[in-house]
Every structure is written in structure tokens, then in C-alpha cells.
Write a protein that holds these residues in place. Sequence first.
Motif, PDB file in Angstrom:
ATOM      1  N   ALA A  98       0.830  -1.206   0.000  1.00 22.37           N
ATOM      2  CA  ALA A  98       0.000   0.000   0.000  1.00 22.37           C
ATOM      3  C   ALA A  98       0.863   1.253   0.000  1.00 22.37           C
ATOM      4  N   ASN A  99       1.975   1.216   0.729  1.00 19.29           N
ATOM      5  CA  ASN A  99       2.884   2.367   0.754  1.00 19.29           C
ATOM      6  C   ASN A  99       3.560   2.570  -0.598  1.00 19.29           C
ATOM      7  N   TYR A 100       3.977   1.472  -1.227  1.00 20.59           N
ATOM      8  CA  TYR A 100       4.584   1.581  -2.547  1.00 20.59           C
ATOM      9  C   TYR A 100       3.587   2.120  -3.574  1.00 20.59           C
ATOM     10  N   LYS A 101       2.332   1.716  -3.455  1.00 24.05           N
ATOM     11  CA  LYS A 101       1.319   2.180  -4.398  1.00 24.05           C
ATOM     12  C   LYS A 101       1.194   3.696  -4.361  1.00 24.05           C
ATOM     13  N   LEU A 102       1.381   4.295  -3.182  1.00 23.13           N
ATOM     14  CA  LEU A 102       1.265   5.747  -3.027  1.00 23.13           C
ATOM     15  C   LEU A 102       2.337   6.501  -3.814  1.00 23.13           C
ATOM     16  N   ILE A 103       3.510   5.895  -3.977  1.00 26.51           N
ATOM     17  CA  ILE A 103       4.627   6.597  -4.629  1.00 26.51           C
ATOM     18  C   ILE A 103       4.970   6.014  -5.993  1.00 26.51           C
ATOM     19  N   TRP A 104       4.265   4.974  -6.427  1.00 30.02           N
ATOM     20  CA  TRP A 104       4.621   4.230  -7.635  1.00 30.02           C
ATOM     21  C   TRP A 104       4.605   5.128  -8.872  1.00 30.02           C
ATOM     22  N   ASN A 105       5.545   4.916  -9.768  1.00 33.32           N
ATOM     23  CA  ASN A 105       5.549   5.590 -11.060  1.00 33.32           C
ATOM     24  C   ASN A 105       4.625   4.791 -11.978  1.00 33.32           C
ATOM     25  N   HIS A 106       3.352   5.135 -11.960  1.00 32.73           N
ATOM     26  CA  HIS A 106       2.360   4.356 -12.700  1.00 32.73           C
ATOM     27  C   HIS A 106       2.536   4.495 -14.208  1.00 32.73           C
ATOM     28  N   ASP A 107       3.048   5.627 -14.670  1.00 29.38           N
ATOM     29  CA  ASP A 107       3.250   5.812 -16.106  1.00 29.38           C
ATOM     30  C   ASP A 107       4.266   4.814 -16.658  1.00 29.38           C
ATOM     31  N   LYS A 108       5.312   4.528 -15.879  1.00 28.35           N
ATOM     32  CA  LYS A 108       6.365   3.624 -16.341  1.00 28.35           C
ATOM     33  C   LYS A 108       6.248   2.228 -15.739  1.00 28.35           C
ATOM     34  N   GLY A 109       5.307   2.053 -14.794  1.00 31.33           N
ATOM     35  CA  GLY A 109       5.117   0.741 -14.200  1.00 31.33           C
ATOM     36  C   GLY A 109       6.279   0.278 -13.355  1.00 31.33           C
ATOM     37  N   GLU A 110       6.871   1.211 -12.593  1.00 35.03           N
ATOM     38  CA  GLU A 110       8.032   0.872 -11.774  1.00 35.03           C
ATOM     39  C   GLU A 110       8.119   1.819 -10.589  1.00 35.03           C
ATOM     40  N   SER A 111       8.948   1.469  -9.626  1.00 31.84           N
ATOM     41  CA  SER A 111       9.122   2.320  -8.457  1.00 31.84           C
ATOM     42  C   SER A 111       9.976   3.533  -8.811  1.00 31.84           C
ATOM     43  N   PRO A 112       9.869   4.614  -8.046  1.00 34.52           N
ATOM     44  CA  PRO A 112      10.732   5.776  -8.292  1.00 34.52           C
ATOM     45  C   PRO A 112      12.217   5.442  -8.235  1.00 34.52           C
ATOM     46  N   LEU A 113      12.604   4.543  -7.350  1.00 39.00           N
ATOM     47  CA  LEU A 113      14.013   4.169  -7.267  1.00 39.00           C
ATOM     48  C   LEU A 113      14.502   3.590  -8.587  1.00 39.00           C
ATOM     49  N   MET A 114      13.673   2.771  -9.230  1.00 41.91           N
ATOM     50  CA  MET A 114      14.050   2.193 -10.517  1.00 41.91           C
ATOM     51  C   MET A 114      14.168   3.285 -11.580  1.00 41.91           C
ATOM     52  N   THR A 115      13.188   4.179 -11.626  1.00 44.90           N
ATOM     53  CA  THR A 115      13.219   5.256 -12.611  1.00 44.90           C
ATOM     54  C   THR A 115      14.463   6.128 -12.446  1.00 44.90           C
ATOM     55  N   ILE A 116      14.737   6.513 -11.206  1.00 50.40           N
ATOM     56  CA  ILE A 116      15.869   7.407 -10.939  1.00 50.40           C
ATOM     57  C   ILE A 116      17.196   6.716 -11.225  1.00 50.40           C
ATOM     58  N   THR A 117      17.322   5.444 -10.828  1.00 49.05           N
ATOM     59  CA  THR A 117      18.569   4.725 -11.075  1.00 49.05           C
ATOM     60  C   THR A 117      18.828   4.581 -12.568  1.00 49.05           C
ATOM     61  N   LYS A 118      17.791   4.339 -13.347  1.00 52.60           N
ATOM     62  CA  LYS A 118      17.942   4.286 -14.807  1.00 52.60           C
ATOM     63  C   LYS A 118      18.442   5.627 -15.338  1.00 52.60           C
ATOM     64  N   ASP A 119      17.848   6.711 -14.831  1.00 52.37           N
ATOM     65  CA  ASP A 119      18.257   8.042 -15.288  1.00 52.37           C
ATOM     66  C   ASP A 119      19.711   8.341 -14.907  1.00 52.37           C
ATOM     67  N   GLN A 120      20.087   7.980 -13.673  1.00 49.73           N
ATOM     68  CA  GLN A 120      21.474   8.185 -13.241  1.00 49.73           C
ATOM     69  C   GLN A 120      22.434   7.409 -14.140  1.00 49.73           C
ATOM     70  N   THR A 121      22.099   6.156 -14.416  1.00 45.36           N
ATOM     71  CA  THR A 121      22.955   5.306 -15.236  1.00 45.36           C
ATOM     72  C   THR A 121      23.118   5.880 -16.632  1.00 45.36           C
ATOM     73  N   ALA A 122      22.017   6.340 -17.207  1.00 44.12           N
ATOM     74  CA  ALA A 122      22.068   6.900 -18.563  1.00 44.12           C
ATOM     75  C   ALA A 122      22.949   8.148 -18.608  1.00 44.12           C
ATOM     76  N   ARG A 123      22.840   8.993 -17.616  1.00 42.67           N
ATOM     77  CA  ARG A 123      23.615  10.233 -17.613  1.00 42.67           C
ATOM     78  C   ARG A 123      25.106   9.958 -17.375  1.00 42.67           C
ATOM     79  N   ILE A 124      25.398   9.013 -16.481  1.00 45.11           N
ATOM     80  CA  ILE A 124      26.798   8.651 -16.260  1.00 45.11           C
ATOM     81  C   ILE A 124      27.374   7.989 -17.508  1.00 45.11           C
ATOM     82  N   ALA A 125      26.586   7.148 -18.174  1.00 42.92           N
ATOM     83  CA  ALA A 125      27.049   6.500 -19.404  1.00 42.92           C
ATOM     84  C   ALA A 125      27.376   7.540 -20.463  1.00 42.92           C
ATOM     85  N   GLU A 126      26.568   8.597 -20.548  1.00 39.09           N
ATOM     86  CA  GLU A 126      26.841   9.669 -21.507  1.00 39.09           C
ATOM     87  C   GLU A 126      28.176  10.343 -21.198  1.00 39.09           C
ATOM     88  N   ARG A 127      28.415  10.601 -19.916  1.00 40.48           N
ATOM     89  CA  ARG A 127      29.680  11.236 -19.521  1.00 40.48           C
ATOM     90  C   ARG A 127      30.872  10.339 -19.868  1.00 40.48           C
TER      91      ARG A 127
END
Length: 368
Positions: A98-127
Motif C-alpha cells: 500500500a505504501n509503494y502504491k502511493l509513490i509508484w511511477n504508474h506511467d512507467k510501471g516501476e518504483s521511483p528508485l528504478m526510474t531514478i537509477t535508470k536516469d542516473q545510469t544513462a547520464r553517467i554512461a553519456e559522460r
Amino acid sequence: MPESDSQHKGRDGSVSAGDNPGQGRLAHAPADHPPVRRAKIGVLLANLGTPDNYDYWSMRRYLNEFLSDRRVIDYPAWKWQPLLQLVILTKRPFTSGANYKLIWNHDKGESPLMTITKDQTARIAERMAAQHGDRVMVDFCMRYGNPSTASKVRAMVAAGCEKILFFPLYPHYAGATSATANDAFFRALGAEKRQPAVRTVPEYFDHPLYIDALAQSVERAYAGLDRRPDVLVASYHGMPKRYLMEGDPYHCQCAKTSRLLRERLGWAAGSIDTTFQSVFGREEWLRPYTVQHVAELARQGRKHIAVMAPAFSADCIETLEEINGEIREAFEHAGGESFTYIPCLNDDEAHITALTAVIGENLAGWLG
């Protein structure tokens, strides 16, 4: 075997076929020799983990893996596992889900931690690509849940990574975070026929660029407020006090981060409080407990506070739901008037710069 016009020699001396530039046969190998990939260096980022979804069974699988880790809960298995399997995992998946549902990234079907980690990885890979071209492969894994550490190590080795830098995304060392991530990495290496050379990134709690990134996030947050908070609370993830007494350096490193942050901001002593959250079980944990401390601040007349979470590299359930939910409510119920949550560094530019610098320092000698 002579090179043909459609082949070229890799940095390691291998010959790569023109239709697959990533692999080929060694120049003097027999015709039936298996393909040899061009040597790369892997950078594998690691974070805590996330359930695949917030339904009961997804939560139960995730919590079972997490709470069965002896680095996290070190009670004897004969005592802990019956309680975990028969009591905790019967009820907790519902409340946690229930707590995860409150913060879930419903558009991408994943938790915020997953979304943010993907973004961090992509930006570091670019660098890294801008600096080193295709010589460095950057990816991420999770200690618990998916993508697993073992699957990503396998993928890196298969891609030709002969050296891997493993980077637990925890600024502070703790046995229950950095050490267990390293444990999973070393176990994954044990399954490889050809093990790469490896390094693990140590904690970076006092790195000047990390401290500067924290300070910038505070300065931005304060610049947008009508009233300056009475105190900034730096809330770190808790651990049993017993771990500190047994030699875990986490508590001391958290205190130093708070001090360095205060000095970088140019604030007076006493303007940043160091507290600990996410208490679990009956034994005493590191104090003061954040949820109790913010309520006490309100009762003392400090009605305007800001809270940040320096130990988390990305916003997650502990920050988005616990700090900005449970801890905020405790402050307001005790009479607090304004509560400002300062987000984690996430994929902020200064944070990516800091993480890339840490990676560069730990790759020293591996890249010409």
C-alpha cells in the motif's frame, strides 16, 4: 588466419568481423576457435532494490530476499526465519504494498528508485562515452529484486568486459548496504568461467563534490522558501546500535557528512541535526530517531523545519513515503507549521558530476 578486408584488429589484438565489430577471432587462432570480444571495462552501479510491483506476491518475494539477508538481520536463522515466514511475510506485504502504491511511477510501471537509477545510469554512461568512447560499458543492478547483480555481471562478461568497477551507490559504508552489495557481486563472479579483474568503490561520504552537491540542493530549496527553516534535519537510515559497537563505521561517517555540509554552507554549529530513521524490531537503534526528534522540535517551538536524506543516492520508499509521510505527520501532529522535504540528489547535475568523478578516480590505471 590472415585478416580479410572486412575485418579489423581490436585494441587487445583480436580480429573482429566486419558485420559484428564487437567480436571476432584471434589473428593466429584456429578456425574453430570461439569468438573473442574486444576488451572493455565495465562500470556496474548498484542500489538497494525494488519490488517488481506492489501486489502481495511481488512484495513478499522482495521482502523475503531483503529480510533473509544475514547482513541486514543477523539473528540466528532458526530463530528469525519462522518469525519472518509465518508472521512478518504474512502481513507486511500488504502494508508495504500500500505504501509503494502511493509513490509508484504508474506511467512507467516501476518504483521511483528504478526510474531514478535508470536516469542516473544513462547520464553517467553519456559522460563516460564522451570521455572514453565505447571502451567503457555502464550499467546498473539491484541487490534485491531485478535486475539482479548476477545477471548484470554475466551480461558484462559476455559483452567482453575484462575489468569491472563495482559501485554501490551508498555514500556511507555499512555492513547492511555496501558490504552486502559487494557480497552479491563476489558471488556472481564465482559463477564465471573467465573472471574479470575487479575493483569495488569505497564510500564517498566526505568527497568534496558530493558535499558540494548536497549543499547546492539545500541552497536551492531554501531560496524557494518564504521563511527560513529553524533547523535542517539530516535524516540517515538507521541501524541497530549494536552494529556500531561491533565496529561498523556508518554512524561516524554520517556525523562527518553533516559537519562537512554545515561547514560548506557556512552555518553555525547546531544548525543541522543528525538523526536516524526506519527503526525495525525491538533492540535499540542509532539515536535520535527522526520521527521522535521532529515531534520534539515542534514541541520546543521550532515550528519550521527542513529535512533531507544524505545517505540515499535516490529517492525511494524511505524518503518519499516515510520522511514525506510518516515523519512529516509526526511533526505536524506535534504542532509543527511548515515541513520542507529536500529531495535526494537523484540525477541532479552536481550529483552526476560527483559520481562520475568518483568513478574516474577509481578507474585510475585502467584507462590510458
